[in-house]
Write a protein that holds these residues in place. Structure first.
Motif, PDB file in Angstrom:
ATOM      1  N   ASN A  72     -15.219 -13.571  -8.667  1.00  0.00           N
ATOM      2  CA  ASN A  72     -16.029 -12.691  -7.989  1.00  0.00           C
ATOM      3  C   ASN A  72     -16.233 -10.974  -8.520  1.00  0.00           C
ATOM      4  O   ASN A  72     -17.021 -10.342  -8.268  1.00  0.00           O
ATOM      5  N   GLN A 120      -8.315  -5.618  -9.557  1.00  0.00           N
ATOM      6  CA  GLN A 120      -7.819  -6.501  -8.512  1.00  0.00           C
ATOM      7  C   GLN A 120      -6.933  -7.779  -8.952  1.00  0.00           C
ATOM      8  O   GLN A 120      -6.278  -8.013 -10.304  1.00  0.00           O
ATOM      9  N   ASN A 121      -6.280  -7.924  -8.157  1.00  0.00           N
ATOM     10  CA  ASN A 121      -5.555  -8.753  -8.046  1.00  0.00           C
ATOM     11  C   ASN A 121      -4.993 -10.356  -8.723  1.00  0.00           C
ATOM     12  O   ASN A 121      -5.147 -10.867  -7.615  1.00  0.00           O
ATOM     13  N   LEU A 131      -4.783  -3.339   0.550  1.00  0.00           N
ATOM     14  CA  LEU A 131      -5.974  -3.050   1.704  1.00  0.00           C
ATOM     15  C   LEU A 131      -6.190  -4.637   2.039  1.00  0.00           C
ATOM     16  O   LEU A 131      -6.417  -4.446   3.162  1.00  0.00           O
ATOM     17  N   GLN A 132      -6.616  -5.063   1.166  1.00  0.00           N
ATOM     18  CA  GLN A 132      -7.312  -5.953   1.321  1.00  0.00           C
ATOM     19  C   GLN A 132      -6.617  -7.380   1.842  1.00  0.00           C
ATOM     20  O   GLN A 132      -7.340  -7.448   3.219  1.00  0.00           O
ATOM     21  N   LEU A 171     -14.424  -8.946   0.083  1.00  0.00           N
ATOM     22  CA  LEU A 171     -13.860  -7.543   0.159  1.00  0.00           C
ATOM     23  C   LEU A 171     -13.168  -7.329  -1.448  1.00  0.00           C
ATOM     24  O   LEU A 171     -13.370  -6.316  -1.913  1.00  0.00           O
ATOM     25  N   ASN A 172     -13.408  -8.675  -2.585  1.00  0.00           N
ATOM     26  CA  ASN A 172     -13.710  -8.765  -4.125  1.00  0.00           C
ATOM     27  C   ASN A 172     -14.114  -7.924  -4.394  1.00  0.00           C
ATOM     28  O   ASN A 172     -14.483  -6.639  -5.527  1.00  0.00           O
ATOM     29  N   LEU A 173     -15.680  -7.891  -3.881  1.00  0.00           N
ATOM     30  CA  LEU A 173     -17.598  -7.784  -4.775  1.00  0.00           C
ATOM     31  C   LEU A 173     -16.958  -6.432  -3.625  1.00  0.00           C
ATOM     32  O   LEU A 173     -17.687  -4.788  -4.794  1.00  0.00           O
ATOM     33  N   GLY A 231     -14.362  -4.284  -4.099  1.00  0.00           N
ATOM     34  CA  GLY A 231     -13.298  -3.142  -4.613  1.00  0.00           C
ATOM     35  C   GLY A 231     -12.111  -2.531  -4.381  1.00  0.00           C
ATOM     36  O   GLY A 231     -12.405  -1.697  -4.430  1.00  0.00           O
ATOM     37  N   ILE A 232     -12.493  -3.871  -3.096  1.00  0.00           N
ATOM     38  CA  ILE A 232     -11.307  -2.370  -2.305  1.00  0.00           C
ATOM     39  C   ILE A 232     -10.018  -3.056  -2.829  1.00  0.00           C
ATOM     40  O   ILE A 232      -9.849  -3.954  -3.717  1.00  0.00           O
ATOM     41  N   ASN A 233      -8.891  -2.128  -2.824  1.00  0.00           N
ATOM     42  CA  ASN A 233      -7.523  -2.206  -3.101  1.00  0.00           C
ATOM     43  C   ASN A 233      -6.646  -3.129  -2.990  1.00  0.00           C
ATOM     44  O   ASN A 233      -7.072  -3.676  -1.245  1.00  0.00           O
ATOM     45  N   PRO A 234      -6.511  -4.004  -3.724  1.00  0.00           N
ATOM     46  CA  PRO A 234      -6.254  -5.758  -3.301  1.00  0.00           C
ATOM     47  C   PRO A 234      -4.878  -5.330  -2.147  1.00  0.00           C
ATOM     48  O   PRO A 234      -5.012  -6.286  -1.526  1.00  0.00           O
ATOM     49  N   SER A 289     -19.658  -8.728  -8.955  1.00  0.00           N
ATOM     50  CA  SER A 289     -20.264  -7.456  -8.936  1.00  0.00           C
ATOM     51  C   SER A 289     -20.320  -6.367  -9.486  1.00  0.00           C
ATOM     52  O   SER A 289     -20.837  -5.370  -9.661  1.00  0.00           O
ATOM     53  N   LEU A 314       1.497  -0.970  -0.185  1.00  0.00           N
ATOM     54  CA  LEU A 314       0.358  -0.401  -0.801  1.00  0.00           C
ATOM     55  C   LEU A 314       1.514   1.414   0.144  1.00  0.00           C
ATOM     56  O   LEU A 314       0.315   2.157  -0.246  1.00  0.00           O
ATOM     57  N   ASN A 331     -14.265 -12.949  -1.172  1.00  0.00           N
ATOM     58  CA  ASN A 331     -15.332 -12.618  -2.005  1.00  0.00           C
ATOM     59  C   ASN A 331     -15.518 -11.142  -1.784  1.00  0.00           C
ATOM     60  O   ASN A 331     -15.605 -10.381  -2.848  1.00  0.00           O
ATOM     61  N   ASP A 345     -12.912  -1.582 -12.219  1.00  0.00           N
ATOM     62  CA  ASP A 345     -12.675  -2.690 -10.377  1.00  0.00           C
ATOM     63  C   ASP A 345     -10.704  -3.202 -11.530  1.00  0.00           C
ATOM     64  O   ASP A 345     -10.311  -3.409 -12.639  1.00  0.00           O
TER      65      ASP A 345
END
Ligand SMILES: Nc1ncnc2c1ncn2[C@@H]1O[C@H](COP(=O)(O)OP(=O)(O)OP(=O)(O)O)[C@@H](O)[C@H]1O
Ligand SMILES: Nc1ncnc2c1ncn2[C@@H]1O[C@H](COP(=O)(O)OP(=O)(O)OP(=O)(O)O)[C@@H](O)[C@H]1O
Ligand SMILES: [Mg+2]
Ligand SMILES: [Mg+2]
Lengths: 325, 500, 280, 325
Positions: free
Chosen positions: C176, C161-162, D306-307, D297-299, D301-304, C180, A152, D295, C159
């Protein structure tokens, strides 16, 4: 169980060197393993025994070697610290970040890095000691948190542009001896004194041997546990310092899987994974043994995939020979 | 000096102490008596700050005190030798004695010389010779017990609690301990002494307090009471002669177990013995004479150099106790906490652990109803004091834990049972019950090997006795030859047979 | 002892992209009669430095360096140069006195893939990025992609994602994403490994989502040729990178005093039209 | 220690459902954690509670969930198995390799994959049971060996081109329920029977509770330990089957770090890391909780990056609340 794995015996062995004592010391087996593997490597690769390669191996060992010091303390109390690699990465990243992004002087960054390491260690320790939570899961969570924070903060990019004198910690030499090697030796010496010559050290062993009995005898078990994880955080931060010097940048991704190498070093060095028994010098031998394996297999030009297999088999063999009864 | 009054303690819903009083004077050895589970250890843990009372007060020299932990109690001059060992297995004797109270040099480092010196002094006072450089777990149980005592002495306590310190000692070692206790008494130390051996009470104690089921029953001077009265105070009834009649065993009774040669360590002595149907064979000897190791070797639980066995005429060598179990040989181990109980299990699970062959439904699955019914029967047979079979065993008193381990063998069709110190830490009432039980077993044709350090028990129960010394059997005595003089002579001076 | 010794250190070797580089190297070395030493850093710069140190101990003449991290590897470059070893960075550049850098135009690759994707969507719709391990080439692809997407008013990036460039991780992450974002129309994956996971997720969902990626891995090319959600991958040329890199090093070894300090290797759009003919 | 964490009590609890029993069961806390996190996720993301998303979560959970079954057995005996992810990868890779490179029928490949998993598990078990070596280091070595073998065999390439019917294991459905979910539920049911209703299960708990006592009272401790690691190998191979079906290829580098997720699931489910106490249903809850975190946290859309941090903190919180005293 073998009856040569005690701290007191080793203490005595330190006093007078004679073959008998060495053979009966818990260090004997790791040492024999080290010697055998070294000789094998020496046969297989002509360069292995050159002074420059030996220094090279020791320098390579230094980072995991230093992480393994904190790991030894933690394992001796019967705990485990899976967060050392991630804490190292975070501490190095933040230190570099302060120097580069906030333009702070190098020493401020380094101190901040140490502070970060110790804080995370104490965080682990507090969870384990006061929260009474299992170490393996606490430090696993901390590992995730530390990695996440490092990424981060840096946005995923390595942070370069730190003052050039910091490279001294990673690639400097005093005489022919690399600075990381000297740092490692000094840290091991301090750890030895702490474990073998202070009350704190005895309490670390006591907790690993029988926590309830130690508590009943008046050992401040929670405080000792807290401290032990703090020490692990501190050695992680020291490792970060050397890593930063070697990489000349803050690497949020560095040290993935180092916790497993550190654990392997500790166990190869004869420390019981359940705690209570083991010697810090054994850890040093274990770390060097791992380093020699990596180096020697590379020198022999063995297929990297095959290296994993061979390394695994040799670790199994070493533990098998050195196991207790 | 010390006054406990109205001490109450409850664990969850279980009231363990219902207002207990205890008064101890300086320079007196005060016995605390009671059946297993009467609450003796609990009371002592409250005195030493390890447990907190639910109600009641502790007065020391007239001052009301409350100890939040053991450290505070130590500071107030209280020391305790716990019923369960509290030593660190991998540290040596010196380190154990000074744990958390280490002596330091000017630089804050350990002053190992000074600690060693003081440890030697204290052990010399106890007149015991304990190796100081060896991790504690290498020492015999008795040696560990003396280290425990030495540890408590090193505190220079004014109030010293000894919770069943003699359970693991031989008579001569008990004498040692008593000498030290007398010396301490002379110095004005108040000693609280817990033991299930009444003869010891009469030998060493001045005053007695008796507990029953967590209630204070009364106190009296030793000089004003006698054995029978004490037993009645403790148990609430009279106990008849505790040893059952010895039946006569026919000379040609079938041999169940023929141990042709057992050698514990290479170069050590080689022993042999036979065990006949219906008999109790005693293993006597000093602590550390190798009785336990021999027993474990028979079962395959100890890596002996040699172990040639015949079970019912068939040559056999067991690789692990499970094999022995399959041939009807079971063990009641010497240390219930380390070797006997699975502390996270309920009473039921502890008893049925090796019995599942009997509780099968549809070949694969457990018959939980039958398991429970059988367990309840077994618990009644040995009179386990607990709320029910689902209680966790670590909430039971020491004696009740021992009964649980014995009950484990009740449901088996066993041929040979090895009882290692079966009555260690067991109260008089329960002891008699265990003796009756052993005879009931033999009457059904079982044979029992009883390892015991209590001579009266060995003499009272055994049909024959093998006397051990230095790792081997030096003599086997039978019938009327079983006397304490005879056994002690063999145990201390018997000739050890070594083989080339 | 006097033959040519070539060392190559890879950032990872459990990725077909780098494995094919290694194959090209082995072939070339065979032609040359040179000895080859290969190491796998497993994405760990510290290990990569150690690997280089070990190769220097073995007396290599040429170091082909595929750095895990450009900044972190610098000290290894210095060490190599101190031993007069020719250093060629391959695929990603390294700091320090590297003789030549041979690498793909990663920013271009990201740019082209996302432009292709945006065009395929008719210039409007919701798009997501499946990111990977944060190393410079990957970060550049994401940059390039965002630049391309920004050129289309109708495209919104909903979005990021990693998927860690790992098929199994990417699969779950994209499942996922699809849950969403009900209107998701396109996904850009930073490499083909992640894209194969994303493809499985898209096919599993039965939705119409278009997928583009970077690399040109055989599996990806096959999937594109077969038609379906996976419409494009911007191919790199791993074998050619190694071949060119080795050539640069040899030129210097033979005495060339001026070699290009940077040889960018073009990337090429591979889609259903040309996939059948493409391979690394 | 809490005294409501015994297997038999849970057995009783299973018989009659009433609120008291549920609240006193060791499953209560994991369950409450699961419900709370679900509700939070439901608020944060409108799609969370859709049937399709729930099936989606369960399908994603299935692989780690199945790995966690074997892990539960191992942890209950006081051991640990770090090799599950690597064994899964190797077993899937070899299975795919046999089908593709050796052109064997699919079912032969699948059987071979199961065989590989079980063999490696038994290998671990033999080292731990007969070799008396610490599980953590044995399985760490096996992890390296299995990864190396997988990469050696495949040369680093994924192996694709397997028969298309195998995808049924990964993406098939029965009704609306995905096949992997059904497989997971069946495996948990079998594990439950094994642990709660057979002598073998009791012995597993007994070894974790007090190995020496179990041995002396006639439990075949070595055999049980061997079996337990064998089961872990078997569940790893089942997970490989589903993974192969999901990815339609053999992936030598799949499942890196899955061992840690599996451990986290076990511990979140209330099983003591030291062994002897815990319930298999708790593990299921733990695995689902982890899956929901990923799932949700992905849904959202949180910064990976930060996840990772949030996931770590939630795990800590869950363990803190559910810890024993
Ligand atoms: N932690 C606990 N939780 C619940 N009950 C307990 C606990 N500790 C002890 N008890 C109960 O308290 C009672 C008294 O136990 P205590 O150990 O004090 O007996 P004791 O008199 O020392 O017996 P013994 O002679 O067998 O040592 C027993 O019934 C025991 O089951
Ligand atoms: N692993 C070991 N290594 C060295 N010595 C040991 C070991 N285990 C036991 N001993 C020693 O062997 C001797 C015999 O012990 P054992 O426990 O068999 O004696 P015992 O006659 O049963 O006495 P007890 O009454 O204590 O049970 C003891 O002196 C003990 O200290
Ligand atoms: Mg007691
Ligand atoms: Mg004994």
């Amino acid at each position: 169980m073998s009856h040569n794995t005690t701290t007191a015996e080793a203490g005595r062995a330190g006093r007078a060197f004679n073959l008998r004592r060495i053979l009966h010391s818990p260090l004997a087996l790791p040492l024999i393993g080290l010697i055998v593997v070294s000789i094998l490597m020496g046969f297989a690769s002509e360069n292995f025994f050159s002074v420059s390669n030996i220094m090279n191996v020791l320098r390579q060992v230094s980072i995991v070697g230093i992480l393994a010091v904190g790991m030894t303390f933690v394992i001796l109390t019967g705990g485990i610290d899976l967060s050392v690699g991630a804490v190292m990465a975070l501490s190095g990243t933040l230190a570099a970040g302060l120097m580069v992004n906030m333009a702070m002087p190098g020493w401020v960054g380094l101190l901040a890095g140490l502070g970060v390491g110790v804080s995370l260690g104490l965080f682990n320790g507090a969870m384990v000691a006061w929260g009474r939570m299992p170490a393996i899961i606490v430090t696993l969570a901390t590992m995730g948190i530390a990695r996440g924070l490092g990424l981060l903060y840096s946005g995923g990019y390595p942070i370069s542009g730190i003052p050039s004198w910091i490279s001294w910690f990673g690639i400097g030499r005093i005489g022919i001896v690399p600075v990381p090697v000297i740092a490692m030796v000094v840290i091991y010496a301090l750890a030895w004194v702490l474990l073998q010559r202070t009350a704190f050290g005895r309490h670390v062993y006591a907790i690993g041997g029988n926590e309830l009995a130690a508590k009943l005898s008046g050992v401040k078990t929670q405080f000792i546990k807290l401290t032990v994880y703090g020490i692990s955080g501190l050695t992680s931060a020291f490792a970060a310092l050397i890593l930063t010097g070697r990489l000349m940048s803050g690497q949020p991704n560095a040290g993935v899987g180092f916790e497993l190498d550190a654990i392997a070093a500790v166990v190869l060095g004869g420390t019981a994974i359940a705690g209570g028994r083991g010697l810090i010098l054994g850890t040093l031998i274990g770390a060097v043994l791992l380093g020699i394996l990596n180096n020697g297999l590379n020198l022999m030009g063995i297929n990297p995939y095959l290296q994993d297999v061979i390394k695994g088999l040799i670790i199994l063999l070493a533990i098998y020979i050195g196991r207790e009864w | 000096m010390l006054q406990l009054s109205g001490i109450k303690k409850r664990f969850g819903t279980i009231q363990v102490l219902h207002g207990v009083d205890l008064e101890v004077n300086a320079g007196e050895v005060h016995a605390l008596l009671g059946e297993n589970g009467a609450g003796k250890s609990t009371l002592m843990k409250i005195l030493t700050g390890i447990l907190q009372p639910s109600a009641g007060s502790i007065l020391i020299e007239g001052q009301e005190r409350q100890f939040a932990n053991y450290d505070e109690a130590i500071a107030a001059g209280i020391g305790i030798v716990f019923q369960e060992f509290s030593l660190i297995p991998y540290l040596d004797a010196v380190e154990n004695m000074f744990l958390a109270r280490e002596l330091r040099t000017r630089f804050g480092l350990l002053d190992r010389k000074a600690m060693r010196k003081r440890a030697e002094d204290i052990l010399a006072r106890l007149e015991v010779d304990v190796p100081l450089d060896v991790p504690i777990r290498k020492l015999s149980v008795a040696e560990q017990q003396f280290v425990e005592i030495a540890k408590a002495l090193s505190l220079n306590a004014r109030i010293l609690v000894l919770d069943e310190p003699t359970a693991t000692l031989t008579p001569s070692e008990v004498e040692h301990l008593f000498k030290v206790m007398r010396e301490l008494r002379r110095q004005g130390v108040a000693i609280i002494f817990i033991s299930h051996h009444l003869e010891e009470i009469f030998e060493i104690c001045d005053r007695i307090t008796v507990l029953r089921d967590g209630e204070y029953v009364g106190d009296c001077l030793v000089s004003e009471t006698d054995n029978d009265r004490l037993v009645e105070m403790m148990v609430g009834r009279r106990i008849e002669n505790s040893f059952p009649e010895k039946p006569s065993i026919p000379q040609d009774a079938p041999v169940l177990l023929n141990c042709q040669a057992v050698q514990l360590r290479r170069g050590g002595p080689v022993s042999d013995f036979v065990l006949r149907e219906g008999e109790i064979l005693g293993f006597a000897g000093l602590v550390g004479s190798g009785r336990t190791e021999t027993a474990l070797a028979l079962l395959g639980a100890y890596p002996a150099a040699k172990c040639a066995l015949q079970v019912e005429g068939e040559d056999i060598r067991f690789r692990e106790p499970a094999d022995a179990l399959a041939r009807g040989i079971g063990l009641l181990p010497e240390s219930r906490k380390e070797q006997g109980l699975i502390t996270s299990f309920s009473i039921l699970q502890n008893i049925s652990i090796n019995n599942y062959g009997k509780y099968r439904r549809g070949h694969w699955f457990l018959d939980l109803q039958k398991e429970r019914a059988d367990t309840e029967t077994a618990m009644q047979q040995v009179r386990v004091k607990a709320q029910g079979p689902m209680d966790r065993v670590d909430t039971l008193s020491g004696g009740n834990q021992q009964k649980v381990v014995i009950a484990r063998w009740l449901n088996h069709q066993m041929k040979v049972l090895i009882f290692d110190e079966p009555t260690r830490g067991i109260d008089v009432g329960a002891k008699a019950e265990i003796y009756q039980l052993m005879r009931a077993f033999t009457a059904q044709g079982y044979a029992i090997i009883m390892i015991s350090s209590e001579l009266p028990e060995v003499i009272g129960m055994s049909d024959r006795v093998c006397v051990f010394r230095q790792g081997g059997i030096v003599a086997t005595v039978e019938g009327t030859a079983i006397t304490s003089e005879d056994i002690m002579t063999h145990a201390t001076t018997g000739r050890v047979r070594h083989v080339a | 002892e006097d033959g040519l010794k070539i060392g190559m250190t890879f950032q990872e070797m459990n990725n077909p992209y780098f494995v094919s580089m290694q194959e090209a190297l082995t072939e070339a070395a065979k032609d040359l009669g040179a000895e080859v030493v290969v190491t796998d850093a497993g994405h760990d710069v510290a290990k990569q430095i150690s690997d280089v140190e070990d190769m220097l101990t073995q007396g290599i003449d040429i170091l082909l360096l595929n750095p895990t991290d450009s900044a972190g590897i610098e000290s290894a470059v210095h060490m190599a140069k101190a031993q007069d070893v020719i250093v060629v960075a391959v695929d990603a550049n390294a700091n320090g006195p590297v003789d030549t850098f041979v690498g793909s135009k990663n920013r271009d690759a990201g740019y082209q893939s996302c432009k292709y994707l945006a065009d395929a969507l008719g210039g409007s719709g919701e798009v997501a990025i499946l990111d990977g391990i944060p190393v410079v080439p990957i970060l550049q692809r994401v940059e390039g992609c965002k630049a391309a997407l920004a050129e289309y008013d109708g495209i919104t990036l909903v979005d990021t994602q990693n998927g860690r460039q790992d098929r199994s991780v990417a699969l779950g992450v994209v499942e996922n994403m699809i849950q969403s974002h009900q209107n998701l129309a396109g996904i850009f994956s930073v490499n083909d490994g992640g894209a194969m996971g994303a493809l499985a997720a898209i096919q599993g969902s039965g939705r119409d989502i278009k997928l583009t990626s970077v690399d040109g891995a055989p599996e990806a090319v096959a999937a594109i040729a077969a038609g379906g959600p996976f419409i494009e991958t911007t191919a790199q040329f791993p074998r050619d990178q190694v071949r060119v890199g080795l050539a640069m090093a040899l030129a210097q070894k033979w005495g060339a005093r001026v070699v290009p300090s940077e040889v960018p290797i073009d990337v090429r759009v591979v889609d259903a039209k040309n996939a059948a003919d493409f391979s690394w």
